[in-house]
Each structure stands twice: as C-alpha cells, then as structure tokens.
Design an enzyme around this catalytic site. Structure first.
Site, PDB file in Angstrom:
ATOM      1  N   LYS A   1       0.953  -1.158  -0.098  1.00  0.00           N
ATOM      2  CA  LYS A   1       0.087  -0.034   0.138  1.00  0.00           C
ATOM      3  C   LYS A   1       0.846   1.403  -0.003  1.00  0.00           C
ATOM      4  CE  LYS A   1      -1.645   3.037   2.083  1.00  0.00           C
ATOM      5  NZ  LYS A   1      -1.578   4.535   2.082  1.00  0.00           N
TER       6      LYS A   1
ATOM      7  N   GLU B   1      10.106   1.750  10.406  1.00  0.00           N
ATOM      8  CA  GLU B   1      11.205   2.807  10.132  1.00  0.00           C
ATOM      9  C   GLU B   1      10.426   4.288  10.402  1.00  0.00           C
ATOM     10  OE1 GLU B   1      12.916   5.633   8.917  1.00  0.00           O
ATOM     11  OE2 GLU B   1      13.100   4.966   6.591  1.00  0.00           O
TER      12      GLU B   1
ATOM     13  N   CYS C   1      13.858  11.566   6.675  1.00  0.00           N
ATOM     14  CA  CYS C   1      13.697  11.062   7.949  1.00  0.00           C
ATOM     15  C   CYS C   1      15.133  10.908   8.786  1.00  0.00           C
ATOM     16  CB  CYS C   1      12.958   9.649   8.268  1.00  0.00           C
ATOM     17  SG  CYS C   1      13.815   8.528   7.153  1.00  0.00           S
TER      18      CYS C   1
ATOM     19  N   GLU D   1      10.232  16.737  14.872  1.00  0.00           N
ATOM     20  CA  GLU D   1      10.699  16.484  13.362  1.00  0.00           C
ATOM     21  C   GLU D   1      10.025  17.491  12.532  1.00  0.00           C
ATOM     22  OE1 GLU D   1      11.579  12.660  10.421  1.00  0.00           O
ATOM     23  OE2 GLU D   1       9.888  12.724  11.464  1.00  0.00           O
TER      24      GLU D   1
END
Length: 472
Positions: A170, A245, A279, A379
């Site tokens: 997906k 992750e 990331c 973040e």
C-alpha cells in the site's frame, strides 16, 4: 501522466471493489496529474488472498531462481530510470537532477544488492547436532511513504522477494504513480503472479485494513512515529511481526578541531536535499561555543545557494514540499521557532519570491536554538536547519542524545578515532564519520522511537526470515 485505474492483484490489473478515487497533483503548480483508485478492505482482502495462494510456490523456489528474478527486475528498473525520475519529479516535486541521482539510482542499486544476497545467503547452516533453517516469514504487508517513494518500496520488496515471501504493498497516496510503475516492472521481470500485489488507497482505509488483516504475517511500515504507533498497535492485535522505520531528529556533531567549513557545507546539503523531506536528515547542527558564530555565518552563506525553483529546471536545487498540508506544517514550525526565541539567519516562513503557486518553502537556518526548543525536539520534515552550541564533548553528547529519536547522525573530527569513540556513544542507528558515503549494504534503522528492525543489506533480508532448527 500514465496511470492504471485498477489494482495489481494476482499478476493483472483489475478494477477496484469501490468507486472512490485519489487525485494525484503536481506540488510545483497544483495541477492534476492523474487519478488512481482508492482501495479499501475488499481490495486488500483480494490482494492478501492472492499473496497467500502464491506463497507455497514462491517460498519453495530455489534462492538462485529468486535471485534471477531480482536481477531481471534491476535491469527493468535500469531501462526505465528516466521514466522513474520524471514520475517522481512530477508527483513529489523533487528536482529532476535529484530524481535521477537518488530516486531512480538508489532503488536500482538496492535491487541489485538483494539479487546478490539471495544467491549467496546461507539459508541453512549446521550448528552442532542441529541444522538451522532460515525460512520466509510468510505474507508481508508493506506500507510506504511519499518522500522516497520508489526507494522505500524496493527496500521492502527486494528483501521480501529474496527471502521467499509474497507481499501486498500500500503506497503513499501522494505518490502512487511510481508504485504502479514498479508493479509493471515486477511483472516484466517475470515474477510469478500473486507474489507481488499493489493496492492504492488511503491510510485510514486500505492501510488500516492491511495492518489488521489476519492473512498478513509481517507488517513493514515506514512513516511518522505517530502513525507507526497506530500501525504497530493494529499489528499487535494479530501478533504480527513488525518492522517500523519511523521519524528522526538527527544530530550533526562538529567536534573541536574538525574542518568546520566542510562540515557545515555538507551538513547544509544534507538537510536541504529532497526539500528537507528526509527522515535521516541531520537537522540539528552542534558546534562548540568558540566556533559557533563562524558556523552560523557559514551555514547562512551556504544555504543562499539553495534557491527554490521549478523541479524540471536542471539548475534547481530545492523543489516544493509534497502537498499543502506539509507546507503548512513546515512554515508553522518556522513561525513557532521565532516565537520561542530562535533567530532566523536565512529563509523564513514567507513564500519564496516569485513562487505564488505550488508548495514552496524557503530554505531556512535558525541560530540561538536551545535543546529544549520545539525546533530541536520535533521532526519538521522540511528544509529547516537548527544550529546549537555546546560547551564540551560531554555536553554535545547530552544534546545529541536528548530527543526521543535515534535514526541517524554525523560526527566530524580531525581525529577519526575520536569521531568513532563519540559515535559509539550516540543513541542512533547509523552515524556518518567525516562525511561517510551511503552504503546500500549497511543496515539502516532506528533506536528509541525511530523504529524497530533494520532495512538494507543482510540485516534487511533477515527481517523477512524466521528460524527453524532440526536436531539430529
């Protein structure tokens, strides 16, 4: 752009169960690129059933033959690398030069690395009076992000296929076109029907259905830590294995005596690449107090070269962020940084001059950032760099380890042994020493809330294997 109006299930494109669609837009100007079907639980169920039916045959396929299919896949991707780059640029907004060098090249390299690993890996070994077998975990559900859309697909699909698993993917709803291209490549490479299946859809519908499906044995997810918690909880209800992750807030630690000009230049480039939507980006630059002002000046000067522009222009170094939501998120963080007392030395929350259309954010550098500020803890996922000062190396280590994340980082020193000693104490999954190069065979993954498990290389392959011992 070219788009399929169905799902790739059991080796063919078939209509979605429902009538919903997803509009794929160009982040550079907001124009409509294509529409793809918005799949739901019924589509996921069909894909999982196809994967389960294909599992006995594919898992029993000799590793050498699985390696051959991956070699063929690498060749297909290589032949279509220009199309890959153009597709990623259109739906993500990545500058075309970056799309060629990274978004197309990295998946080609990774697929080749797993072709080699599939041929060489010791799936059986003798331990005393036991034969230890490494067998495929089963059917894999993979949910991938939009920031490196094809790389993240290949980082999951290649090891899964090498291990003998079948899978359902997906992809992110913002970047489904390159996922459809990958499904075409898998088919062209001769991977048997049902081994790889693709369902496009929204996370809260197709993604949730995939995470909860009882036919999934392992769920591999890449994305934000917040969503990762939800995915992990959904998988836990079925006692599924997970590989997560997640987010990062990586520190770029410049130790006293290091080449400051080089460390700052490389650090700025690392943060600005892919419009900051990485990331593992080194978003916190840590510099000793004596050289702090010089580092701030160098960073401000360096970021001036990162002018936003049309992603199709070969001179462009920073394209738009992926969508309006991401634009509001990043500019909101910039404004919050100012409110908390950080000082902007380059960029800002205002739109770049001449960029009234599209989701463009000005490359921004903050000075006077303290470790407790939002800029240094959360973040941002945009082209925003925070420069922090430290008193001594112990203070630098405290700051570097002082977030909930631990995905990546960097250390610079004139003494490599000193850099390695410092890196050993960093609570993070990967550290670059003096600008160390990317290695597709090295494990990648996080400590703390940056995730569970590893991707790439032998360690990535082993995420998709389970262990059985036979005693004699």
């Amino acid at each position: 752009m070219k788009a399929h109006d169905g799902m790739f299930i059991d080796g063919s494109w078939r209509p979605a169960a429902g009538s919903g669609t997803i509009e794929v837009t160009n982040p550079a100007d907001g124009t409509l690129l294509a529409t793809v079907p918005a799949g739901g639980p019924a589509d996921v169920d069909a894909a999982v059933r196809a994967a389960r039916a294909a599992l006995p045959g594919w898992s029993a396929t000799p590793p050498a033959e699985r390696a051959a299919r991956l070699e063929a896949l690498q060749q297909v991707l290589l032949a279509r690398r220009d199309e890959i780059a153009e597709t990623v640029t259109a739906e993500l907004g990545s500058p075309l030069t970056l799309s060629r060098k990274v978004h197309a090249a990295a998946p080609i390299a990774v697929s080749g690395s797993y072709a080699q690993l599939a041929a060489e890996y010791p799936f059986e070994e003798r331990v005393g009076n036991s034969r230890v077998l490494r067998e495929p975990v089963g059917v894999v559900g993979a949910i991938t992000p939009w920031n490196y859309p094809l790389h993240q697909i290949v980082a999951k699909a290649a090891p899964a296929l090498a291990a003998g698993c079948t899978m359902v993917l997906k992809p992110a709803e913002d970047t489904p076109l390159v996922a459809q291209l990958f499904a075409e490549a898998v088919d062209e490479a001769g991977v048997p029907a049902g081994v790889f299946n693709l369902v496009t859809g929204l996370g809260q519908e197709a993604g949730q259905a995939l995470a909860e499906h009882e036919g999934i044995d392992l769920l591999s997810f890449t994305g934000s830590t917040a969503v990762g918690r939800q995915v992990g909880a959904a998988a836990a209800r079925g006692v599924k294995r997970v590989a997560l992750e997640l987010g990062g807030k990586s520190a770029n630690v410049i130790l006293p005596g290091a080449d400051l000009a080089k460390a700052v230049k490389v650090g700025v480039a690392n943060v600005m690449s892919n419009s900051g939507q990485t990331c593992s980006a080194w978003t916190r630059m840590l510099v000793d107090a004596e050289r702090y002002d010089e580092a701030v000046r160098l960073a401000a000067d360096a970021v001036a070269a990162y002018v936003t522009g049309d992603p199709l222009d070969e001179a462009t170094r920073v394209g738009p962020v992926v969508n309006a939501k991401q634009y509001e998120r990043v500019t909101g963080y910039i404004r919050r940084g100012q409110e908390e007392g950080a000082r902007i030395v380059a960029g800002g929350a205002e739109r770049p001059e001449g960029r009234e259309r599209g989701h463009y954010v000005r490359p921004t550098v903050f000075a006077d950032v303290t470790p407790e500020m939002t800029l240094a803890q959360e973040e941002i996922f945009g082209p925003v760099l925070s420069v922090l000062s430290y008193r001594d190396t112990e203070d630098a280590l405290r700051i570097a380890n002082g977030t909930v994340y631990g995905l990546a980082g960097a250390v610079w020193s004139e003494d490599e042994d000193e850099a390695v000693a410092f890196a050993r104490r960093m609570e993070t999954g990967q550290v670059d020493i003096n600008g160390g190069r990317f290695n597709p065979l090295a494990p990648f993954g996080g400590y703390k809330q940056s995730g569970v498990g590893r991707e790439l290389g032998r360690h990535g392959l082993e995420e998709y294997l389970q262990t059985k011992s036979l005693q004699f």
